[in-house]
Design a protein around this motif. Structure first.
Motif, PDB file in Angstrom:
ATOM      1  N   LEU A 144     -46.659  34.691 -21.657  1.00 40.36           N
ATOM      2  CA  LEU A 144     -45.565  35.146 -22.318  1.00 40.36           C
ATOM      3  C   LEU A 144     -45.093  34.078 -23.355  1.00 40.36           C
ATOM      4  O   LEU A 144     -44.744  33.135 -22.643  1.00 40.36           O
ATOM      5  CB  LEU A 144     -44.308  35.822 -21.496  1.00 40.36           C
ATOM      6  CG  LEU A 144     -44.796  36.955 -20.345  1.00 40.36           C
ATOM      7  CD1 LEU A 144     -43.402  37.225 -19.782  1.00 40.36           C
ATOM      8  CD2 LEU A 144     -45.250  38.089 -21.214  1.00 40.36           C
ATOM      9  N   GLU A 145     -45.165  34.211 -24.506  1.00 45.48           N
ATOM     10  CA  GLU A 145     -44.631  33.030 -25.323  1.00 45.48           C
ATOM     11  C   GLU A 145     -43.297  33.205 -25.640  1.00 45.48           C
ATOM     12  O   GLU A 145     -42.383  32.111 -25.937  1.00 45.48           O
ATOM     13  CB  GLU A 145     -45.553  33.476 -26.846  1.00 45.48           C
ATOM     14  CG  GLU A 145     -47.046  32.946 -26.419  1.00 45.48           C
ATOM     15  CD  GLU A 145     -47.778  32.896 -27.645  1.00 45.48           C
ATOM     16  OE1 GLU A 145     -47.285  32.346 -28.847  1.00 45.48           O
ATOM     17  OE2 GLU A 145     -48.688  33.673 -27.947  1.00 45.48           O
ATOM     18  N   ARG A 146     -42.599  34.501 -26.136  1.00 48.47           N
ATOM     19  CA  ARG A 146     -41.283  34.450 -26.388  1.00 48.47           C
ATOM     20  C   ARG A 146     -40.519  35.495 -25.426  1.00 48.47           C
ATOM     21  O   ARG A 146     -40.199  36.497 -26.179  1.00 48.47           O
ATOM     22  CB  ARG A 146     -40.840  34.711 -27.650  1.00 48.47           C
ATOM     23  CG  ARG A 146     -41.192  33.288 -28.678  1.00 48.47           C
ATOM     24  CD  ARG A 146     -40.304  33.476 -30.054  1.00 48.47           C
ATOM     25  NE  ARG A 146     -40.855  34.616 -30.873  1.00 48.47           N
ATOM     26  CZ  ARG A 146     -40.116  35.446 -31.530  1.00 48.47           C
ATOM     27  NH1 ARG A 146     -38.796  35.575 -31.085  1.00 48.47           N
ATOM     28  NH2 ARG A 146     -40.606  36.467 -32.223  1.00 48.47           N
ATOM     29  N   PRO A 147     -40.684  35.478 -24.133  1.00 46.40           N
ATOM     30  CA  PRO A 147     -40.078  36.576 -23.599  1.00 46.40           C
ATOM     31  C   PRO A 147     -38.423  36.698 -23.504  1.00 46.40           C
ATOM     32  O   PRO A 147     -37.744  35.480 -23.719  1.00 46.40           O
ATOM     33  CB  PRO A 147     -40.449  36.074 -21.969  1.00 46.40           C
ATOM     34  CG  PRO A 147     -40.603  34.789 -22.083  1.00 46.40           C
ATOM     35  CD  PRO A 147     -41.177  34.319 -23.388  1.00 46.40           C
TER      36      PRO A 147
ATOM     37  N   ARG B 117     -45.380  45.642 -23.991  1.00 45.53           N
ATOM     38  CA  ARG B 117     -44.874  44.356 -23.891  1.00 45.53           C
ATOM     39  C   ARG B 117     -43.508  44.365 -23.179  1.00 45.53           C
ATOM     40  O   ARG B 117     -42.449  43.364 -23.381  1.00 45.53           O
ATOM     41  CB  ARG B 117     -44.060  44.276 -25.603  1.00 45.53           C
ATOM     42  CG  ARG B 117     -45.075  44.104 -26.570  1.00 45.53           C
ATOM     43  CD  ARG B 117     -46.048  43.083 -26.228  1.00 45.53           C
ATOM     44  NE  ARG B 117     -47.252  43.079 -27.188  1.00 45.53           N
ATOM     45  CZ  ARG B 117     -47.363  42.515 -28.393  1.00 45.53           C
ATOM     46  NH1 ARG B 117     -46.353  42.002 -28.890  1.00 45.53           N
ATOM     47  NH2 ARG B 117     -48.392  42.501 -29.114  1.00 45.53           N
TER      48      ARG B 117
ATOM     49  N   GLY C 103     -43.652  33.510 -15.999  1.00 47.02           N
ATOM     50  CA  GLY C 103     -43.714  34.159 -17.359  1.00 47.02           C
ATOM     51  C   GLY C 103     -44.683  33.325 -17.928  1.00 47.02           C
ATOM     52  O   GLY C 103     -45.773  33.958 -18.770  1.00 47.02           O
TER      53      GLY C 103
ATOM     54  N   LYS D  80     -42.486  38.271 -29.276  1.00 44.07           N
ATOM     55  CA  LYS D  80     -43.293  37.723 -30.034  1.00 44.07           C
ATOM     56  C   LYS D  80     -44.045  38.903 -30.824  1.00 44.07           C
ATOM     57  O   LYS D  80     -44.861  39.536 -30.172  1.00 44.07           O
ATOM     58  CB  LYS D  80     -44.249  36.521 -29.679  1.00 44.07           C
ATOM     59  CG  LYS D  80     -44.921  36.037 -30.991  1.00 44.07           C
ATOM     60  CD  LYS D  80     -45.940  34.945 -30.332  1.00 44.07           C
ATOM     61  CE  LYS D  80     -46.754  34.293 -31.621  1.00 44.07           C
ATOM     62  NZ  LYS D  80     -47.979  33.637 -31.279  1.00 44.07           N
TER      63      LYS D  80
ATOM     64  N   GLU E  81     -41.803  40.830 -24.140  1.00 41.59           N
ATOM     65  CA  GLU E  81     -42.428  39.740 -24.972  1.00 41.59           C
ATOM     66  C   GLU E  81     -41.889  39.925 -26.386  1.00 41.59           C
ATOM     67  O   GLU E  81     -42.408  40.832 -27.060  1.00 41.59           O
ATOM     68  CB  GLU E  81     -43.930  39.675 -24.906  1.00 41.59           C
ATOM     69  CG  GLU E  81     -44.702  39.052 -26.085  1.00 41.59           C
ATOM     70  CD  GLU E  81     -44.376  37.468 -25.803  1.00 41.59           C
ATOM     71  OE1 GLU E  81     -43.448  36.967 -26.533  1.00 41.59           O
ATOM     72  OE2 GLU E  81     -45.305  36.867 -25.250  1.00 41.59           O
TER      73      GLU E  81
ATOM     74  N   THR F  37     -43.172  41.869 -31.670  1.00 42.63           N
ATOM     75  CA  THR F  37     -42.821  43.247 -31.184  1.00 42.63           C
ATOM     76  C   THR F  37     -41.494  43.621 -31.573  1.00 42.63           C
ATOM     77  O   THR F  37     -40.572  42.964 -31.892  1.00 42.63           O
ATOM     78  CB  THR F  37     -42.472  42.942 -29.593  1.00 42.63           C
ATOM     79  OG1 THR F  37     -43.461  42.067 -29.077  1.00 42.63           O
ATOM     80  CG2 THR F  37     -42.210  44.249 -28.888  1.00 42.63           C
TER      81      THR F  37
END
Length: 291
Positions: free
Chosen positions: A132-135, A169, A127, A268, A266, A270
């Motif tokens: 991916l920052e905030r999966p 996303r 990830g 962030k 993701e 989204t």
């Protein structure tokens, strides 16, 4: 497992999928298989929920719409069956462990074995390699693809069912728990087909409608010659972009093709569509992949 290279990640962005052989060990695969055997052994299926699972649109609407069993399965572990395995009274015509098509959609949250796999360090590392920052994990499924009867899955894009604003996303992680071959129904993809958006959405129907979900738009006719097969060995992982077109054929062989798959969003910047069949609940908000 060797670390994923930048070159492989570029290939993923170009094709819309990436094959990573031997991502999981044979032991990890076997632990998932034996866990699912236990779950199936304890399976109690309420007769009214015995809806055969199908990807054909009319049957999908009828089967899923005739009960909210599917619609409310996002935060539970529930059972879906192949066509023709139950008689009209809902009794099994074949051994029940051979009748299940899939189990979903919250194995990643409620089953310790599947939770551990979903959040395993190598998945989290992947990830991060994918930036991916905030999966968050939105759903998971165990797919059996039973010998001789494992139904085809018609060409589709995952974002049809899991819609986000903006698109791009959603990411699928598809793990082969047995060798997936052309004979037993491996996945087929159209390389590069993830760049044209989506043409069809499955949405929750207005309350009072005869079905719970309906399709908006239509799936174009795809050229069979554009698809390439992706056979993969046990333990291999296929990364699937939410908009890449893929399918699998009927399993006409004598061996099953078990797979565990989960989808990550993701989060962030989204928005998850309120019209998706699957919705986070107070009991199960979408858990972070990075734990």
């Amino acid at each position: 497992m060797a670390s994923v290279t930048q070159q492989q990640i570029q290939k993923f962005h170009k094709d819309g999928f990436l094959v990573l052989e031997q991502f999981f060990s044979a032991e990890e695969c076997d632990s998932m298989r034996s866990q699912i055997q236990k779950i199936v052994a304890e399976m109690e299926v309420p007769p009214h929920c015995r809806t055969a699972f199908s990807t054909r649109e009319e049957e999908q609407l009828q089967a899923q719409g005739s009960s909210d069993y599917f619609l409310t399965s996002g935060d539970k572990i529930r059972f879906f069956f192949e066509k023709g395995v139950l008689d009209e009274k809902g009794n099994f015509l074949i051994p029940k462990e051979k009748s299940v098509s899939k189990i979903g959609h919250a194995l990643h949250a409620y089953d310790p074995v599947f939770k551990q796999i979903t959040h395993s360090p190598k998945v989290q590392e992947l990830g991060r390699k994918l930036s991916l920052e905030r999966p968050v994990v939105v759903q998971s499924m165990y797919i059996f693809k039973q010998p001789g009867i494992g139904g085809e899955v018609t060409p589709h894009q995952d974002a049809t069912f899991l819609h986000t604003e903006p698109l791009g996303r959603i990411l699928g992680f598809w793990i082969a728990l047995e060798d997936a071959t052309q004979e037993n129904g491996c996945l087929w993809f159209i390389p590069g087909s993830h760049t044209n958006g989506i043409t069809r959405r499955m949405v929750r129907a207005a309350s009072g409608a005869s079905t719970c979900v309906e399709f908006v738009g239509s799936e174009p006719a795809y050229d069979d010659k554009q698809f390439i097969p992706l056979p993969i060995s046990k333990g291999g992982l296929i990364l699937i972009h939410g908009e890449v077109v893929h399918k699998s054929e009927l399993n006409s062989s004598e061996s099953s093709r078990h797979a565990f798959t989960f989808h990550v969003m993701e989060a962030k910047g989204t928005t998850w569509s309120k019209e998706n069949w699957l919705q986070p609940t107070p009991e199960l908000p979408f858990p972070s992949l990075y734990t």
